[in-house]
Write a protein that holds these residues in place. Structure first.
Motif, PDB file in Angstrom:
ATOM      1  N   HIS A 107       7.669  77.449 -38.351  1.00  0.00           N
ATOM      2  CA  HIS A 107       7.194  78.857 -38.816  1.00  0.00           C
ATOM      3  C   HIS A 107       6.055  79.323 -38.065  1.00  0.00           C
ATOM      4  N   GLN A 108       4.910  78.383 -37.924  1.00  0.00           N
ATOM      5  CA  GLN A 108       3.641  78.954 -37.167  1.00  0.00           C
ATOM      6  C   GLN A 108       4.129  79.013 -35.603  1.00  0.00           C
ATOM      7  N   ARG A 142       5.749  82.617 -35.250  1.00  0.00           N
ATOM      8  CA  ARG A 142       4.872  83.498 -35.374  1.00  0.00           C
ATOM      9  C   ARG A 142       3.988  83.676 -34.314  1.00  0.00           C
ATOM     10  N   LYS A 158       6.858  73.985 -41.569  1.00  0.00           N
ATOM     11  CA  LYS A 158       5.648  75.015 -41.497  1.00  0.00           C
ATOM     12  C   LYS A 158       5.215  75.146 -40.034  1.00  0.00           C
TER      13      LYS A 158
END
Length: 377
Positions: A224-225, A228, A221
């Protein structure tokens, strides 16, 4: 650099056929003589004059002054012996190309003095033909006095324009280099750190995948953050790199003022012509800053933007009917200093006036680029 076969001064305002007539006239004056010896001497002097005249443009230093001296001497001899004074016109344009101030005024004084003296001598030694051409002789003497100064100033102006154009190009090149370095730093700071973090967390997640699946999910996670966030920062960086057209900026200004319930009026054509993208980008940012200040601080009900592409400058005026402001206080807190710094890069200026509102005048000089350098001689 002139071609070797050019003997006519360029950009003088006279048609080339007039210069051809000037080249043929001395032969007419010579062939009026009665003896072949005089004719031979005259033709020889004409040939030497044109050779010397060309060599004055092809040589430098003391040798250049030698050829100038020979050309002046032949001009004097042609006036005294044959009554032909018009070689002095050639010399007037040629001396104007001498950019050494001492050399120019020395040659100018010699040419003017010798021309006046030899014309007076010719009036006493030449036949009736010389008197019949008095108006042309008088115009030639006036030309000898005025033309060298005019040519000298024109050459000096062309030299300064060339230096200014070179300086503008160097500034643009340096700004491009600085922008590349900034982009490299931003990419390093934006992507370098994020990619390193993604790499470390990927290694950690692969190790935790079997031993502690829940922690591995948390690491994925975070990856992924982080990805982004990196993508968002890259998009912002690319957005900042894009140049802004004034026409596009005016469109956004209209939307901003309409949203602020201000009456907006745009005069002139915001689609600029023959303006470098760098200059247009700087001007657009300054206009945006000026209008933003109007919305935030002026308490105005209307705003007018006027675009003027004048022969010597690009001028954009942003005027409102608000309450005005204190220039010193305003410049410290609302970006005026930043606008001045941006405009300094393109030799522009910012003028702010207080009256029944506030008037911001953005001015950037127009640099005229020549397709080919003018030549004289």
């Amino acid at each position: 650099m002139q071609n070797w076969y050019n003997i006519f001064p360029k950009n003088t305002g006279l048609n080339i056929y007039i210069w051809i007539i000037f080249c043929m006239l001395p032969f007419y004056f010579i062939f009026r003589s009665s003896t072949w010896l005089e004719i031979s001497v005259g033709v020889l002097m004409i040939l030497i004059f044109f050779v010397s005249y060309r060599l004055t443009f092809l040589t430098k230093g003391w040798l250049n002054y030698v050829w100038v001296g020979i050309a002046i001497a032949i001009s004097i001899a042609m006036t005294v012996l044959f009554g032909f004074v018009y070689f002095a016109i050639f010399l007037s344009f040629m001396i104007g190309t001498v950019q050494n101030k001492v050399g120019f005024f020395t040659l100018y004084g010699i040419l003017v003095g010798s021309t006046i003296v030899t014309v007076n001598i010719a009036f006493f030694t030449q036949d009736q033909l010389f008197f019949t051409q008095f108006p042309f002789v008088f115009i030639s003497v006036i030309g000898v006095i005025l033309l060298p100064i005019n040519s000298y100033n024109r050459m000096k102006r062309q030299k300064l324009e060339g230096q200014l154009e070179y300086a503008q190009k160097r500034i643009s090149d340096l700004m491009v280099m600085e922008e590349r370095q900034r982009i490299a730093r931003d990419l390093h700071d934006t992507l370098g750190q994020k990619l390193s973090l993604i790499g470390l967390k990927s290694d950690l997640a692969s190790k935790l995948l079997v031993a502690n699946p829940e922690s591995a999910k948390n690491e994925l996670k975070d990856i992924h953050q982080t990805a982004r966030t990196a993508l968002k920062e890259v998009r912002e960086l690319v957005s900042d790199m894009r140049g802004t057209k004034l026409e596009d900026e005016i469109y956004h200004i209209r939307e901003l003022l309409n949203a602020a319930r201000m009456k907006v009026e745009v005069k002139g054509d915001p689609a600029l012509k023959n303006v470098p993208l760098l200059v247009e980008n700087v001007v657009s940012m300054c206009v945006k800053e000026a209008v933003t200040n109007v919305v935030k601080h002026s308490s105005a009900t209307q705003c007018q933007v006027e675009v003027q592409q004048l022969p010597k400058e690009l001028r954009i005026t942003v005027e409102d009917n608000g309450s005005g402001f204190s220039t010193d206080r305003f410049s410290e807190g609302n970006g005026i200093r930043g606008m001045r710094e941006r405009l300094e890069f393109v030799n522009g200026s910012l003028d702010i006036k207080n009256g029944l509102g506030t008037t911001v005048i953005i001015s950037v000089p127009t640099i005229v680029k020549h397709s080919s350098k003018e030549e004289t001689g």
